[in-house]
Design a protein around this motif. Structure first.
Motif, mmCIF file in Angstrom:
data_model
loop_
_atom_site.group_PDB
_atom_site.id
_atom_site.type_symbol
_atom_site.label_atom_id
_atom_site.label_comp_id
_atom_site.label_asym_id
_atom_site.label_seq_id
_atom_site.Cartn_x
_atom_site.Cartn_y
_atom_site.Cartn_z
ATOM 1 N N SER A 200 -20.027 -53.042 -7.216
ATOM 2 C CA SER A 200 -19.815 -51.602 -7.320
ATOM 3 C C SER A 200 -20.160 -51.110 -8.718
ATOM 4 C CB SER A 200 -18.351 -51.273 -7.009
ATOM 5 O OG SER A 200 -17.526 -51.792 -8.049
ATOM 6 N N LYS A 201 -20.249 -49.786 -8.855
ATOM 7 C CA LYS A 201 -20.561 -49.247 -10.179
ATOM 8 C C LYS A 201 -19.409 -49.473 -11.158
ATOM 9 C CE LYS A 201 -19.346 -44.484 -8.872
ATOM 10 N NZ LYS A 201 -19.901 -43.129 -8.681
ATOM 11 N N THR A 202 -18.203 -49.677 -10.639
ATOM 12 C CA THR A 202 -17.079 -49.991 -11.527
ATOM 13 C C THR A 202 -17.287 -51.344 -12.185
ATOM 14 O OG1 THR A 202 -15.567 -48.697 -10.155
ATOM 15 C CG2 THR A 202 -14.586 -50.285 -11.670
ATOM 16 N N VAL A 203 -17.719 -52.339 -11.392
ATOM 17 C CA VAL A 203 -17.975 -53.667 -11.949
ATOM 18 C C VAL A 203 -19.174 -53.619 -12.891
ATOM 19 C CG1 VAL A 203 -18.604 -56.047 -11.404
ATOM 20 C CG2 VAL A 203 -16.949 -54.829 -9.980
ATOM 21 N N ILE A 204 -20.236 -52.890 -12.487
ATOM 22 C CA ILE A 204 -21.382 -52.722 -13.387
ATOM 23 C C ILE A 204 -20.919 -52.105 -14.697
ATOM 24 C CG2 ILE A 204 -23.553 -51.478 -13.744
ATOM 25 C CD1 ILE A 204 -24.093 -51.759 -10.769
ATOM 26 N N GLY A 205 -20.007 -51.139 -14.584
ATOM 27 C CA GLY A 205 -19.485 -50.487 -15.774
ATOM 28 C C GLY A 205 -18.755 -51.443 -16.698
ATOM 29 N N ASN A 206 -18.066 -52.433 -16.116
ATOM 30 C CA ASN A 206 -17.392 -53.425 -16.948
ATOM 31 C C ASN A 206 -18.382 -54.133 -17.862
ATOM 32 O OD1 ASN A 206 -14.940 -52.852 -15.751
ATOM 33 N ND2 ASN A 206 -15.086 -54.512 -14.259
ATOM 34 N N TYR A 207 -19.564 -54.410 -17.321
ATOM 35 C CA TYR A 207 -20.575 -55.110 -18.113
ATOM 36 C C TYR A 207 -21.292 -54.164 -19.079
ATOM 37 C CZ TYR A 207 -19.996 -59.123 -15.041
ATOM 38 O OH TYR A 207 -19.478 -60.186 -14.354
ATOM 39 N N THR A 208 -21.641 -52.968 -18.611
ATOM 40 C CA THR A 208 -22.367 -52.055 -19.498
ATOM 41 C C THR A 208 -21.501 -51.618 -20.667
ATOM 42 O OG1 THR A 208 -21.779 -50.186 -18.053
ATOM 43 C CG2 THR A 208 -23.925 -51.198 -17.703
ATOM 44 N N ARG A 209 -20.183 -51.426 -20.421
ATOM 45 C CA ARG A 209 -19.304 -51.045 -21.531
ATOM 46 C C ARG A 209 -19.195 -52.168 -22.552
ATOM 47 N NH1 ARG A 209 -16.023 -49.258 -17.448
ATOM 48 N NH2 ARG A 209 -14.478 -50.881 -17.828
ATOM 49 N N ALA A 210 -19.310 -53.383 -22.066
ATOM 50 C CA ALA A 210 -19.164 -54.523 -22.970
ATOM 51 C C ALA A 210 -20.495 -54.990 -23.556
ATOM 52 C CB ALA A 210 -18.511 -55.689 -22.233
ATOM 53 N N ALA A 211 -21.603 -54.416 -23.072
ATOM 54 C CA ALA A 211 -22.920 -54.923 -23.452
ATOM 55 C C ALA A 211 -23.152 -54.897 -24.960
ATOM 56 C CB ALA A 211 -24.014 -54.132 -22.750
ATOM 57 N N SER A 212 -22.658 -53.853 -25.623
ATOM 58 C CA SER A 212 -22.871 -53.774 -27.068
ATOM 59 C C SER A 212 -22.183 -54.923 -27.784
ATOM 60 C CB SER A 212 -22.351 -52.439 -27.608
ATOM 61 O OG SER A 212 -20.959 -52.318 -27.365
ATOM 62 N N HIS A 213 -21.130 -55.447 -27.199
ATOM 63 C CA HIS A 213 -20.433 -56.585 -27.798
ATOM 64 C C HIS A 213 -21.089 -57.908 -27.407
ATOM 65 C CE1 HIS A 213 -17.300 -53.865 -29.085
ATOM 66 N NE2 HIS A 213 -17.158 -53.433 -27.844
ATOM 67 N N PHE A 214 -21.801 -57.910 -26.264
ATOM 68 C CA PHE A 214 -22.493 -59.123 -25.859
ATOM 69 C C PHE A 214 -23.621 -59.450 -26.818
ATOM 70 C CE2 PHE A 214 -21.606 -58.279 -21.061
ATOM 71 C CZ PHE A 214 -20.297 -58.666 -21.252
ATOM 72 N N LYS A 215 -24.336 -58.416 -27.266
ATOM 73 C CA LYS A 215 -25.562 -58.625 -28.014
ATOM 74 C C LYS A 215 -25.290 -59.374 -29.312
ATOM 75 C CE LYS A 215 -27.578 -54.381 -26.172
ATOM 76 N NZ LYS A 215 -28.076 -53.034 -26.476
ATOM 77 N N ALA A 216 -26.158 -60.317 -29.580
ATOM 78 C CA ALA A 216 -26.098 -60.999 -30.865
ATOM 79 C C ALA A 216 -27.299 -60.499 -31.671
ATOM 80 C CB ALA A 216 -26.146 -62.503 -30.664
ATOM 81 N N SER A 217 -28.407 -61.200 -31.593
ATOM 82 C CA SER A 217 -29.615 -60.755 -32.289
ATOM 83 C C SER A 217 -30.701 -60.360 -31.308
ATOM 84 C CB SER A 217 -30.121 -61.886 -33.193
ATOM 85 O OG SER A 217 -30.434 -63.030 -32.408
ATOM 86 N N HIS A 218 -30.366 -60.247 -30.021
ATOM 87 C CA HIS A 218 -31.392 -59.950 -29.033
ATOM 88 C C HIS A 218 -30.852 -58.998 -27.967
ATOM 89 C CE1 HIS A 218 -29.326 -63.719 -27.635
ATOM 90 N NE2 HIS A 218 -29.185 -62.974 -26.552
#
Length: 386
Positions: A200-218
């Motif tokens: 669902s878009k709620t689960v997608i949102g969990n990842y997109t909200r956290a994406a900025s924290h996932f990124k390291a150098s790429h």
């Protein structure tokens, strides 16, 4: 022994790699009645999905739509090699970059690692792994760092790895979705470059909200695996209700839209889905409504009542559609995949014909998928099969 991340230091890096945006088609696997891959027809299915550059940006082989869990490991590797070869041929003439992604998920660690090694050797552009579908993997992050890392070290070469999160294919006893802490840990590895989320878009949102924290150098890209959601996530606000939905979507996704869409139904409608992605990205509400209607009609055509609940027989209908179009000759599904009954097959044929007529009448010129029986290798296929 050094850890996987330490050993990767000696391996060719991915410094210049940028995830491929756009339409990913998880290609169906073309089988005969005994479950063997029909190579010439498999090649034809890939070429149809590419549509001479007007269809898929990415061909994803041996995924869920490709019935990875219904075929054995040698066939997973075979269908991947075919996709890689056809995409390599297409790149020679296409005006855009086309990538071949290898689904490497197996039922066991050993199968999965063998698939990765095979994909690297065959020249895949990327690999896709559903960690929760591997039965003997208890800690996904450790598996991806140590075991996957060891394969890269032995190969002396990295290819991007994309995670795949789909509750419907999680192995018994595993969580339905990856924990965000595990995704964060895996994303810090140089070779993990994104995730495909069928949810669902709620689960997608969990990842997109956290994406900025996932990124390291790429870059860490998120692809929508529930493809029909793009019409909701990209919808521009109009009335009061639409504005509320628009702001809610932006809150859920932290103002971040999917990097691409992984659309199983695009096997039968690659041009339509490519154009749908384009008009969604441009927020053209009029064209979005037009393509959403055509695409939704395929979902309706693939749904049948069996008793009280309705059943969507997507894989069987995708293969039936390709047969109706003359792309393939066998629409057999793998053992365990729900098949169409004779009456349902006749009904689908009629529904699909009406859908095609509607698309030709209403969609923009050049954006209805076509099969050219004179395309390269088609004469070869006819010769081999009489």
């Amino acid at each position: 022994m050094p850890s996987g991340s330490a050993r990767i230091a000696a391996v060719q890096t991915l410094d210049e790699y940028i995830p491929r945006p756009g339409l990913s088609v998880p290609i169906v696997t073309i089988l005969d009645a005994q479950g063997r891959i029909l190579e010439d027809q498999q090649r034809a299915a890939v070429r149809f999905a590419l549509q001479d550059g007007a269809g898929a940006d990415i061909i994803f082989a041996a995924g869920t739509t490709g019935e990875w869990d219904r075929i054995d490991n040698p066939r997973r590797q075979q269908v991947t090699r075919i996709a890689i070869d056809e995409c390599r041929r297409a790149r020679a003439t296409a005006a855009k970059k086309i990538e071949a992604w290898a689904g490497i998920t197996g039922h066991t660690r050993a199968e999965t690692l063998a698939n990765l090694a095979s994909a690297i050797e065959a020249g895949a552009d990327a690999a896709v792994l559903a960690p929760l579908s591997v039965r003997d993997v208890e800690y996904p992050a450790k598996f991806v760092e140590r075991d996957i890392g060891a394969v890269y070290h032995r190969a002396g070469h990295l290819i991007p790895l994309f995670l795949y999160d789909n509750a419907e294919i999680s192995a018994p006893g595993n969580a339905p979705h990856l924990h965000t802490r595990d995704v964060k840990e895996m994303s810090r590895l140089e070779y993990v470059r994104g995730i495909k989320v069928t949810a669902s878009k709620t689960v997608i949102g969990n990842y997109t909200r956290a994406a900025s924290h996932f990124k390291a150098s790429h870059e860490f890209a998120i692809y929508a695996g529930n493809a029909y959601l793009i019409f909701d996530l990209f919808a521009p606000p109009a009335g009061v209700a639409d504005r509320m939905r628009h702001h809610w979507n932006r809150y859920l996704t932290q103002r971040t839209r999917p990097y691409g869409v992984v659309a199983g139904p695009a096997n039968a409608m690659p041009r339509e889905w490519q154009r749908a992605w384009q008009v969604c990205r441009s927020a053209d509400s009029e064209l979005m409504q037009l393509y959403e209607k055509a695409i939704e009609e395929f979902r309706i055509a693939s749904t049948f009542k069996r008793g009280r609940p309705s059943h969507r027989l997507t894989i069987a209908c995708l293969k039936a559609a390709l047969k109706e179009l003359g792309v393939i000759e066998s629409d057999a599904v793998g053992a365990g995949t729900p098949a169409l009954s004779e009456s349902e097959r006749r009904e689908f044929s009629e529904r699909f014909a009406r859908l095609r007529e509607m698309s030709i009448e209403t969609l923009e010129h050049g954006w209805v998928s076509e099969h050219d029986a004179r395309a390269p290798h088609s004469a070869e296929r006819k010769t081999r099969h009489g």
